[in-house]
Every structure is written in C-alpha cells, then in structure tokens.
Design a protein around this motif. Structure first.
Motif, short mmCIF file in Angstrom:
data_model
loop_
_atom_site.label_atom_id
_atom_site.label_comp_id
_atom_site.label_asym_id
_atom_site.label_seq_id
_atom_site.Cartn_x
_atom_site.Cartn_y
_atom_site.Cartn_z
N LEU A 1 -9.17 42.16 25.16
CA LEU A 1 -8.94 42.22 23.86
C LEU A 1 -7.26 42.50 23.99
N THR A 2 -6.41 41.74 23.06
CA THR A 2 -5.02 42.04 22.99
C THR A 2 -4.38 41.56 21.70
N PRO A 3 -3.45 42.38 21.05
CA PRO A 3 -3.03 41.60 20.21
C PRO A 3 -1.77 40.89 20.74
N VAL A 4 -1.08 40.08 19.89
CA VAL A 4 -0.16 39.04 20.34
C VAL A 4 1.28 39.71 19.74
N TYR A 5 2.11 39.73 20.78
CA TYR A 5 3.42 40.49 20.56
C TYR A 5 4.29 39.27 21.23
N LYS A 6 5.41 38.85 20.33
CA LYS A 6 6.38 38.06 20.92
C LYS A 6 5.78 36.68 21.83
N ALA A 7 4.58 36.21 21.11
CA ALA A 7 3.85 35.06 21.39
C ALA A 7 3.19 35.07 22.89
N SER A 8 2.91 36.21 23.03
CA SER A 8 2.28 36.53 24.41
C SER A 8 1.32 37.79 24.27
N PHE A 9 0.59 38.00 25.36
CA PHE A 9 -0.34 39.35 25.23
C PHE A 9 0.69 40.46 25.52
N THR A 10 0.19 41.65 25.32
CA THR A 10 1.08 42.92 25.46
C THR A 10 1.34 43.22 26.89
N GLY A 11 2.44 43.78 26.85
CA GLY A 11 3.15 44.42 28.14
C GLY A 11 2.09 45.36 28.73
N VAL A 12 1.54 46.31 28.04
CA VAL A 12 0.63 47.18 28.52
C VAL A 12 -0.56 46.58 29.09
N LEU B 1 -14.15 32.11 29.64
CA LEU B 1 -14.70 31.16 28.08
C LEU B 1 -13.50 30.95 27.60
N LYS B 2 -13.55 29.87 26.55
CA LYS B 2 -12.71 29.36 25.70
C LYS B 2 -11.83 30.42 25.08
N GLY B 3 -12.28 31.48 24.71
CA GLY B 3 -11.53 32.53 24.25
C GLY B 3 -11.63 32.53 22.52
N VAL B 4 -11.41 33.69 21.84
CA VAL B 4 -11.20 33.74 20.47
C VAL B 4 -10.05 34.19 19.91
N PHE B 5 -9.28 33.39 19.10
CA PHE B 5 -7.89 33.91 18.28
C PHE B 5 -8.22 34.23 17.04
N ILE B 6 -7.91 35.43 16.28
CA ILE B 6 -8.39 35.83 15.23
C ILE B 6 -6.97 35.86 14.54
N LEU B 7 -6.68 35.71 13.16
CA LEU B 7 -5.54 35.85 12.55
C LEU B 7 -5.65 37.45 11.95
N ASP B 8 -4.57 37.93 11.95
CA ASP B 8 -4.47 39.44 11.26
C ASP B 8 -4.87 39.27 10.14
N ASN B 9 -4.71 38.60 9.21
CA ASN B 9 -5.19 38.50 7.78
C ASN B 9 -6.84 38.31 7.66
N GLN B 10 -7.40 37.95 8.82
CA GLN B 10 -8.83 37.89 8.83
C GLN B 10 -9.60 39.05 9.13
N ILE B 11 -8.73 40.16 8.99
CA ILE B 11 -9.26 41.59 9.75
C ILE B 11 -8.85 42.43 8.56
N ASN B 12 -9.79 43.10 7.58
CA ASN B 12 -9.53 43.76 6.45
C ASN B 12 -9.51 45.37 6.97
N GLY C 1 -3.49 37.82 16.18
CA GLY C 1 -1.96 37.42 16.13
C GLY C 1 -2.00 37.04 14.51
N GLY C 2 -0.54 36.89 14.31
CA GLY C 2 -0.18 36.94 12.88
C GLY C 2 -0.20 35.54 12.38
N THR C 3 -0.13 34.54 13.12
CA THR C 3 0.07 32.99 12.81
C THR C 3 -0.86 32.28 13.91
N PHE C 4 -1.25 31.19 13.29
CA PHE C 4 -1.92 30.03 14.38
C PHE C 4 -0.71 29.39 15.20
#
Length: 184
Positions: free
Chosen positions: A74-85, A135-146, A109-112
C-alpha cells in the motif's frame, strides 16, 4: 493456508490509506487469514536512512516478507510516484525476496493522472526484487475514501468493489495453483 504480509508505505499515521488497509484486512480475515503488517513508518528512521541491513527491526520485517507467499503493498502517491519511505524499505529487502510470491500493489492518489505510477514506477522495483507474479494493482482516488474521524476511513462503493474484485484474483490464483499442484 497462505501467509500474507501487508506493507504500508505511508509516512503519515493519519492517512486515507488506513481505510484501504482496513478493507484489505477485513477481506483476509473473511478467509480466516490474519496478515502480518509492516508499517514502514514504525521502523527506526535511522536504520532505514543508513541502510542498516543488520538492524533487528529490519531483519524482523524482512522475515515477515520471506515467510509469506502473498505480499500486499500500500502506498500513497507523492510527486507522481510511490513514497520515499517505501523505496527506502524496499531497498533493504534481500535480492529476489519477492520471487515466487503473489504481489498486489495498491496506490491512493489525488488524480487519475497518477494511475500509471503503479506500472511505471512501482512494478519495475518489484520486478527487480524478483517478483514475477505481480497482479494488476488497484488505484484509488483520495476522494473515493471518506474520512469518518478518529483516523477511520471508508471507501466508496465503486472503489470498494474494484478492491474486492482484485483481492478475489488472489483467491482464484491460489485455487488455480493448488489445482495445478495436485494434478502433478
């Protein structure tokens, strides 16, 4: 039964990624499996930054990966990539440590516009670690998480359905592997 390790690459304690993590945990609990969790932000920063391969905490985390046949990243998207940590920790995994494992990358991430980050930034690193069954992977937008409050989050139905569909792929892959193994 399969052993599962979830690697969370968020540097933040309060993150929408926690909502995804909870859904992934619930899915595996429904399969009577309790995943190991590696929250990279809880590993000693000095050990990560100084690449202390002999650190006891790093060795324990790496052992979880070694003992598992399913790895969820699991990773958030920062600067169009996965996190440095996350990159810092992946650099401390032994060569070919993902060989023979089913690997599922999940990004928030914040945008498609960042959708391809999984394929062009994360998957090459996973391949370099020996992963051949990514596996294919899953991308979820920030605004899809309440945000519900108290560090609790809920995926909207569209994101939840896509996540569950991909998690079902893991179950189907394992079933196919068992069938293949028993036919040999």
């Amino acid at each position: 039964m399969s052993k599962v390790t979830i690697i969370s690459g968020s540097p933040s304690e309060e993150t929408r990624l926690n909502g995804v993590l909870q859904d992934v945990l619930s899915y595996f609990h429904g399969l009577q499996t309790t995943p190991e969790i590696i929250n990279i932000r809880h590993l000693p920063a000095e050990d990560l930054i100084r690449a202390k391969f002999d650190s006891e905490d790093i060795k324990k985390a790496n052992q979880k990966v070694e003992d598992s046949n399913i790895i969820v990243i699991l990773t958030p998207v920062y600067k169009a990539s996965f996190t440095g940590v996350l990159k810092t920790y992946l650099d401390l995994l032994p060569q070919n440590s993902l060989e023979g494992k089913i690997v599922l990358p999940i990004a928030v991430g914040g945008t498609f516009g960042h959708l391809l980050m999984i394929d062009y930034a994360l998957k090459p690193v996973l391949s370099a670690l020996g992963a051949t069954h990514i596996l294919k992977g899953v991308f979820i937008l920030d605004n899809q998480i309440n945000k519900l409050g108290n560090n609790r989050y809920e995926l909207n139905s569209e994101a939840k359905n896509r996540l569950e569909s991909t998690l079902e792929t893991i179950k189907n892959t394992l079933s196919a592997q068992k069938s293949f193994s028993s036919s040999i």
